[in-house]
Design an enzyme around this catalytic site. Structure first.
Site, PDB file in Angstrom:
ATOM      1  N   HIS A  21       4.805  -0.245  -8.181  1.00 20.39           N
ATOM      2  CA  HIS A  21       6.264  -0.895  -7.982  1.00 20.39           C
ATOM      3  C   HIS A  21       7.265   0.092  -8.816  1.00 20.39           C
ATOM      4  O   HIS A  21       8.359   0.061  -8.816  1.00 20.39           O
ATOM      5  CB  HIS A  21       6.378  -2.212  -8.862  1.00 20.39           C
ATOM      6  N   SER A  22       6.731   0.994  -9.907  1.00 18.81           N
ATOM      7  CA  SER A  22       7.512   2.010 -10.424  1.00 18.81           C
ATOM      8  C   SER A  22       8.082   2.882  -9.239  1.00 18.81           C
ATOM      9  O   SER A  22       9.221   3.775  -9.752  1.00 18.81           O
ATOM     10  CB  SER A  22       6.703   2.897 -11.387  1.00 18.81           C
TER      11      SER A  22
END
Length: 480
Positions: free
Chosen positions: A135-136
């Site tokens: 998700h980064s």
């Protein structure tokens, strides 16, 4: 492996890859034809591998992106599949395969994404692609913009699939009020500002209480302390977007209002059935239809896009520095208090949802949460910011995210897409609900902990039945 330029990691990206939080986004795509791996590899070499986030690794301290060379073959996995052994159990094989992946972390020595090609037939598709990215790398809006840059319209293979409208946020003052005199406009502005400040103050006090001590009621949907370490499973259901639009227009509300009304109704019915089953097991089942205990505190974390342009933009526009629709993790959370209870009139759920969403839109809660996390990250470090992000999530029950998708069918290099089901794992909830529109469909996508929820299909059944009940009620009243 060679390394190039370095770029700072955004605040939310730092949070998502902090110790104790390892949040991954997944996109499950069903295709109407078998997938040709060579075509996928060729497309990735031309598009995704050249993207800054998908061709970078994290520095040792997680504070910077370091550009590196990408060997696309390392990121595309095509497992051996014995079709005879699987037989008619294609969906079960896919479900088990994806669940195992939730326990296998992404390799941090290379860019944090991979694609799994499963040429297994299910009731809805001839093959399934499972796209996993940390998700980064970016939020749902960013990842879908990247997907659109790699696909074309099925109806016109020469046209890129840019069939998603660009939208602006709604004005707080109606057009009719703008035409009134300065005195009425001033009264409205003062009243609106006071309400905004009041709502924001209440929301921030509730957030502080949630961080410190305020927890949701323990229900059959509430996760335990070990939920993050448990494997997750995924389940999806396709319902009619046209029916949702009919209700939206008849009730003079937004698609979001309808979806949250349906979700509130379905979770109420699901929990009522679960409590009824428990009473029956305990030998205390009464004849009353309502088995829900009184005073259930049930809050939903809802993702909010913080970009000023809330629609989708071409990928090139998102990559421009200081763009209003920039790439990255530019979202926050608000917490919605669901009223868990049975209603004789299904439209009551819609009215409650509309009122709740109107109240939450008139607050700076989401923007302030993002700002506070940035300050805490800068002053106290990533660990403190991650705890500030995760604590209120742990103390609520579930999370709901709604993303607008392509308005018409898309294809990936000659592979027509049957459905798109986004989701994620690594969170502190036993249930995550993602909703995404695609052509004339609305896809309900669940990520769940099987040790807590053994019957996700019943949640989707309840959502489907709630939609039908709302439509039927409107028809009976002559509103459709």
């Amino acid at each position: 492996m060679t390394y190039g330029e370095e770029e700072p990691v955004s605040p939310m990206a730092r949070v998502f890859q902090s110790p104790g939080i390892d949040l991954c986004a997944v996109t499950i795509m069903g295709f109407k034809t078998k997938i040709n791996p060579d075509v996928v590899l060729d497309a990735l070499k031309q598009n995704v591998s050249k993207h800054p986030r998908f061709s970078s690794i994290l520095s040792d301290n997680g504070a910077k992106w370091i550009e590196t060379e990408v060997n696309v073959e390392d990121h595309v996995i095509v497992p051996y599949i014995d079709a005879e052994e699987i037989g008619e159990g294609g969906q079960s094989f896919i479900d088990d395969y994806m669940s195992r992946l939730t326990m296998i972390p992404l390799d941090r020595s290379r860019p944090l994404w991979d694609i799994h090609i499963l040429n297994v037939k299910t009731s809805e598709a001839e093959a399934v692609g499972f796209i996993r990215s940390h998700h980064s790398l970016g939020d749902g809006m960013s990842l879908i913009s990247l997907m659109l840059a790699c696909t074309h319209k099925t109806s016109d293979p020469d046209m890129f699939s840019n069939a998603i409208p660009s939208m602006k946020r709604r004005a707080t003052m109606s057009h009719s009020l703008k035409t009134k005199g300065w005195f009425l406009r001033s009264i409205f502005t003062i009243g609106s500002t006071m309400r905004l400040l009041w709502n924001t103050t209440i929301d921030m006090l509730l957030l502080l209480a949630t961080v410190l001590f305020l927890k949701d009621t323990k229900t059959p949907l509430k996760a335990g302390a070990d939920v993050r370490s448990n494997p997750k499973r995924f389940y999806h259901r396709i319902i009619s977007l046209d029916d949702i639009k009919l209700i939206k227009n008849a009730m003079n509300m937004t698609i979001n209002d309808v979806l949250f009304g349906i979700t509130q109704a379905s979770l109420s019915h699901y929990l009522n059935r679960q409590y009824g089953t428990k009473k029956e097991e305990d030998g205390a089942l009464t004849s009353y239809r309502n088995n829900l205990p009184d005073g259930i505190r049930f809050r939903v974390a809802c993702t909010v896009n913080l970009r000023s342009d809330i629609g989708f933009k071409p990928l090139a526009d998102m990559m421009v520095k200081d763009s209003k629709c920039r790439w990255g993790n530019y979202f926050s959370f608000i917490f919605l208090p669901f009223t868990i209870g049975l209603q004789t009139d299904p439209l009551v759920y819609l009215k409650m949802s509309k009122s709740m969403m109107a109240r939450k839109k008139h607050s700076y809660h989401a923007a302030l949460v993002y700002f506070i996390i940035k300050i805490v990250l800068k002053v106290f470090g990533a660990k403190a910011a991650a705890e500030l992000f995760d604590r209120p999530v742990r103390n609520t029950t579930t999370c709901v995210s709604n993303v607008i998708g392509p308005m018409e069918e898309i294809s990936f290099r000659g592979h027509p897409v049957s459905y798109i089901a986004p989701s994620s794992y690594g969170h502190s909830h036993a249930l995550l609900i993602h909703l995404m529109s695609y052509a004339d469909k609305m896809i309900i996508s669940l990520a769940y902990d099987p040790t807590v929820i053994s019957d996700p299909h019943k949640i989707c059944d309840d959502m489907e039945e709630s939609l039908k009940a709302m439509k039927a009620s409107l028809c009976e009243r002559g509103l459709l």
